[in-house]
Design a protein around this motif. Structure first.
Motif, PDB file in Angstrom:
ATOM      1  N   GLY A   1      -3.563  -2.882   1.099  1.00 38.89           N
ATOM      2  CA  GLY A   1      -3.397  -1.761   2.009  1.00 38.89           C
ATOM      3  C   GLY A   1      -1.941  -1.458   2.294  1.00 38.89           C
ATOM      4  N   VAL A   2      -1.150  -2.510   2.498  1.00 39.98           N
ATOM      5  CA  VAL A   2       0.274  -2.300   2.786  1.00 39.98           C
ATOM      6  C   VAL A   2       0.980  -1.700   1.575  1.00 39.98           C
ATOM      7  N   ALA A   3       0.688  -2.238   0.396  1.00 43.71           N
ATOM      8  CA  ALA A   3       1.369  -1.770  -0.816  1.00 43.71           C
ATOM      9  C   ALA A   3       1.033  -0.319  -1.133  1.00 43.71           C
ATOM     10  N   HIS A   4      -0.218   0.089  -0.861  1.00 43.03           N
ATOM     11  CA  HIS A   4      -0.644   1.447  -1.207  1.00 43.03           C
ATOM     12  C   HIS A   4      -0.696   2.365   0.014  1.00 43.03           C
ATOM     13  N   ASP A  61       5.904   4.167  12.929  1.00 46.85           N
ATOM     14  CA  ASP A  61       6.945   3.149  13.014  1.00 46.85           C
ATOM     15  C   ASP A  61       6.599   1.960  12.126  1.00 46.85           C
ATOM     16  N   ARG A  62       7.561   1.537  11.338  1.00 42.97           N
ATOM     17  CA  ARG A  62       7.315   0.482  10.346  1.00 42.97           C
ATOM     18  C   ARG A  62       6.863  -0.824  10.987  1.00 42.97           C
ATOM     19  N   LEU A  63       7.597  -1.321  11.968  1.00 39.53           N
ATOM     20  CA  LEU A  63       7.244  -2.585  12.599  1.00 39.53           C
ATOM     21  C   LEU A  63       5.919  -2.494  13.340  1.00 39.53           C
ATOM     22  N   ASP A  92       0.197  -4.126  13.771  1.00 40.11           N
ATOM     23  CA  ASP A  92      -1.230  -3.833  13.850  1.00 40.11           C
ATOM     24  C   ASP A  92      -2.010  -4.417  12.678  1.00 40.11           C
ATOM     25  N   VAL A  93      -1.378  -4.543  11.511  1.00 37.82           N
ATOM     26  CA  VAL A  93      -2.039  -5.198  10.379  1.00 37.82           C
ATOM     27  C   VAL A  93      -2.263  -6.675  10.684  1.00 37.82           C
ATOM     28  N   PHE A  94      -1.266  -7.317  11.292  1.00 41.12           N
ATOM     29  CA  PHE A  94      -1.373  -8.740  11.616  1.00 41.12           C
ATOM     30  C   PHE A  94      -2.460  -9.021  12.646  1.00 41.12           C
ATOM     31  N   LEU A 111      14.278  -3.233   1.325  1.00 45.26           N
ATOM     32  CA  LEU A 111      12.930  -3.632   0.912  1.00 45.26           C
ATOM     33  C   LEU A 111      11.947  -2.475   1.009  1.00 45.26           C
ATOM     34  N   ASP A 112      10.994  -2.446   0.064  1.00 48.65           N
ATOM     35  CA  ASP A 112       9.906  -1.475   0.158  1.00 48.65           C
ATOM     36  C   ASP A 112       8.924  -1.925   1.232  1.00 48.65           C
ATOM     37  N   GLU A 113       7.856  -1.129   1.401  1.00 49.86           N
ATOM     38  CA  GLU A 113       6.904  -1.396   2.489  1.00 49.86           C
ATOM     39  C   GLU A 113       6.301  -2.794   2.385  1.00 49.86           C
ATOM     40  N   LEU A 114       5.882  -3.189   1.200  1.00 49.12           N
ATOM     41  CA  LEU A 114       5.287  -4.509   1.035  1.00 49.12           C
ATOM     42  C   LEU A 114       6.323  -5.599   1.263  1.00 49.12           C
ATOM     43  N   GLY A 115       7.528  -5.407   0.759  1.00 49.56           N
ATOM     44  CA  GLY A 115       8.570  -6.412   0.933  1.00 49.56           C
ATOM     45  C   GLY A 115       8.909  -6.647   2.391  1.00 49.56           C
ATOM     46  N   GLY A 116       8.962  -5.584   3.188  1.00 51.17           N
ATOM     47  CA  GLY A 116       9.240  -5.729   4.603  1.00 51.17           C
ATOM     48  C   GLY A 116       8.144  -6.496   5.315  1.00 51.17           C
ATOM     49  N   PHE A 117       6.901  -6.177   4.974  1.00 50.21           N
ATOM     50  CA  PHE A 117       5.769  -6.880   5.578  1.00 50.21           C
ATOM     51  C   PHE A 117       5.800  -8.360   5.220  1.00 50.21           C
TER      52      PHE A 117
END
Length: 626
Positions: A379-382, A421-423, A428-430, A469-475
């Protein structure tokens, strides 16, 4: 592997009592049954317990000082590049009494000062006392494999590898921190710097306390900022480099003067470790744990097949529901702060069995967080593709998904993707469920600060390191800095060390982690393929039937099965009893609604329900509210 403890009266310099340090160190004898030591210098006291792994001679005794007594050190952990550092220090004119990594850190500090921390590749919690400067450094390793707790009050610092040394000398038992309690229910663990104990904190990975001239500062010494490879690595280049990093890490992690084994889960990660171990020896002892026929997703057979294919000396541990329930209170007490992973029970028993044959065991934690092994990584990657969809499409799809029974992970993931917001998306995913629903479980006015904002504040200092970092890398950076060290590695440390067993994590070798952080998402998630690069590398060493096995872990879904059964067991009674200690903080009726929604099949709340059970067991152990 050892245990450290200490006190520094940095404001008053009031002399520390030797008996106080002895009492602190005695609480962690299990971490170091082979040796102990105390050093007191006015307002500073250092205590140590040793489990001998490298250099079994008395030359490894701690607290350790240099010949001129310019500095003292207590150190818990292993430094895997200590031989290279030792050689460099010898060339600079240093001399050594023994062959321990502790002595290398000490001389490294004398040569390079604070920067020694960033030269270390390993796992550690340590304290260095600079005699002339009257200065203390207390630090946790960059990956957070080893925990460090601390308490500051009235100009006095208490610290230790565990919470027990601190509790041993506090005049009163700490209260439960309601904000930390809320965070625990959101994440199943309490993110650093918080613990469930009010006033007791833990260092985050790569952080240190610097105490000098009556002042205490906490700051992150490890500030590695990943940048993409330029030019980008080809697939073949990435595979070649990662395989070599794995081989190098394994060679470093096998250095030991005592017997070494492997905790074998049956999946690709621990299978790869065994295959790499076979490059340096044969017939390694391996250990696995499971529930057998009582649990449909058990992995005992998978582990046994891997052991047979790769030629290990394999041992199994069988547990069942009765044993799970009877031992849960004791296991929760060992953890010191509640961690609500159902894997805590099998981890305790497999560590107990391994210690009968070995003193060091490798474990395959890390690749899921480094290379995208969980469903949430898809989900994060896509996620960007989802956010590019027209709003009416997202609204319709979101409504349809929200109407599904159970599927809480999917619902939460879809909701999080709409966060701008990225963070906040990552937060919310966590979370096990939306923050507003967790908040509703608490009695009115009890939680004084917004826990959702608290965790964003904790993570915000990492944003500069996510710049490239891309979205997945940041997560994944947050996973490496939060969920991995403060949940998985935390309980692995506590439950292995209670048996005086040292666990090593080769996949979290610093060089491996930093390499993985510089890869873009396409090297980790391709389409619906998770851990792409890692599995490609493993496929060159392992049979495909191992590489392609379904992910299981140490029977991690067993609690969900039990909550859905007609006989839910004695611990579920905690949730219906209004006299349970958790209801000094929570609303009984709201918890009842949560349980009914789960039992009806409308929602999957088993993780949160188990978290409540763990919290109740912890409160009973601590006699909170009694």
């Amino acid at each position: 592997m050892c245990g450290i403890a200490g006190q520094f009266n940095f404001k008053t310099n009031q002399p520390v009592e030797r008996e106080t340090i002895e009492r602190m160190a005695d609480t962690i004898t299990h971490r170091g049954p082979d040796d102990s030591g105390i050093h007191v210098d006015g307002g500073l006291g250092l205590g140590f317990r040793r489990l001998s792994i490298i250099d079994l001679s008395s030359a490894g005794h701690q607290p350790m000082c240099d010949p001129d007594q310019r500095a003292w050190i207590i150190f818990n952990g292993e430094i895997y590049n200590f031989r290279e550092l030792r050689k460099e220090l010898l060339e600079l004119g240093h001399s050594f009494k023994g062959g321990s990594d502790t002595e290398v850190i000490l001389h490294g500090y004398l040569e390079w000062g604070d920067s020694i921390l960033n030269r270390l590749n390993g796992m550690f919690g340590l304290a260095i006392w600079d005699v002339s400067k009257r200065r203390l450094i207390v630090a946790r390793d960059p990956m957070g494999i080893k925990p460090v707790y601390y308490h500051v009050s009235n100009g006095s610092l208490l610290f230790g590898s565990e919470i027990r040394p601190i509790l041993a000398v506090l005049p009163t038992k700490p209260n439960v921190d309601p904000v930390a309690f809320n965070l625990f229910l959101r994440y199943r663990y309490t993110p650093a710097p918080y613990t469930i104990h009010e006033g007791i904190k833990k260092l985050a990975p790569g952080e240190a306390l610097y105490v000098e001239n009556g002042n205490l500062k906490r700051r992150r010494y490890y500030d590695f900022t990943p940048k993409r490879f330029s030019p980008p690595l080809t697939d073949d280049e990435a595979k070649e480099r990662l395989l070599q990093l794995y081989k190098d890490a394994m060679e470093r992690h096998l250095v030991s003067d005592v017997p070494v084994g492997l905790l074998l889960s049956g999946g690709v990660d621990s299978g790869m470790l065994l295959s790499l171990m076979n490059l340096y020896g044969k017939n390694w002892p391996t250990f696995t744990v499971g529930y057998g026929s009582s649990f449909k997703d058990d992995e005992l057979d998978d582990a046994a097949e891997t052991a047979k294919l790769l030629g290990s000396n394999h041992h199994t541990v069988h547990i069942d529901r009765k044993r799970f329930e009877s031992e849960l209170p004791r296991i929760v007490s060992i953890l010191e702060e509640p961690i609500a992973s159902s894997s805590i029970v099998p981890m305790y028993f497999v560590s107990e069995r391994a210690r009968q044959d070995v003193t060091v065991a490798l474990i395959g934690q890390g690749p899921d967080e480094l290379f995208g092994g969980y469903n949430r990584h898809l989900g994060v990657a896509h996620g960007e593709k989802w956010r590019r969809l027209p709003s009416f499409v997202r609204s319709a799809a979101g409504a349809a998904i929200s109407a599904l029974p159970r599927q809480e992970t999917l619902k939460r993931g879809i909701q999080s993707l709409d966060q701008s917001d990225r963070l906040a998306r990552y937060r919310d995913v966590f979370s096990l469920m939306p923050g507003s629903q967790v908040d509703a479980l608490f009695q009115d006015g009890l939680v004084s600060r917004d826990p959702g904002q608290v965790v964003l504040d904790c993570w915000s200092e990492l944003e500069p390191q996510m710049e490239h970092l891309d979205e997945l890398g940041g997560f994944q950076m947050l996973e490496i800095r939060s969920s991995l060290p403060d949940e998985l590695l935390m309980y692995a440390d506590k439950l292995s060390m209670t048996h005086s067993l040292e666990l090593r994590v080769p996949f979290l070798d610093r060089e491996v982690v930093e390499f993985s952080q510089q890869l873009d998402a396409s090297m980790k998630v391709r389409g619906r393929q998770r851990k792409w690069l890692h599995k490609e590398v493993c496929g060159s060493y392992l049979p495909r039937e191992i590489v392609n096995r379904k992910k299981r872990g140490f029977a991690v879904n067993v609690v969900d099965d039990w909550f859905k059964s007609e006989e839910q067991g004695k611990h579920a009674d905690f949730l219906g009893d209004s006299k349970s200690l958790i209801f000094n903080y929570l609303d009984h009726s709201e918890v009842g609604k949560l349980r009914k929604a789960h039992e009806s099949g409308r929602q999957d709340n088993h993780k949160l329900l188990f978290s409540l059970i763990v919290m109740e067991e912890w409160m009973r152990y601590m006699k909170i509210g009694n």
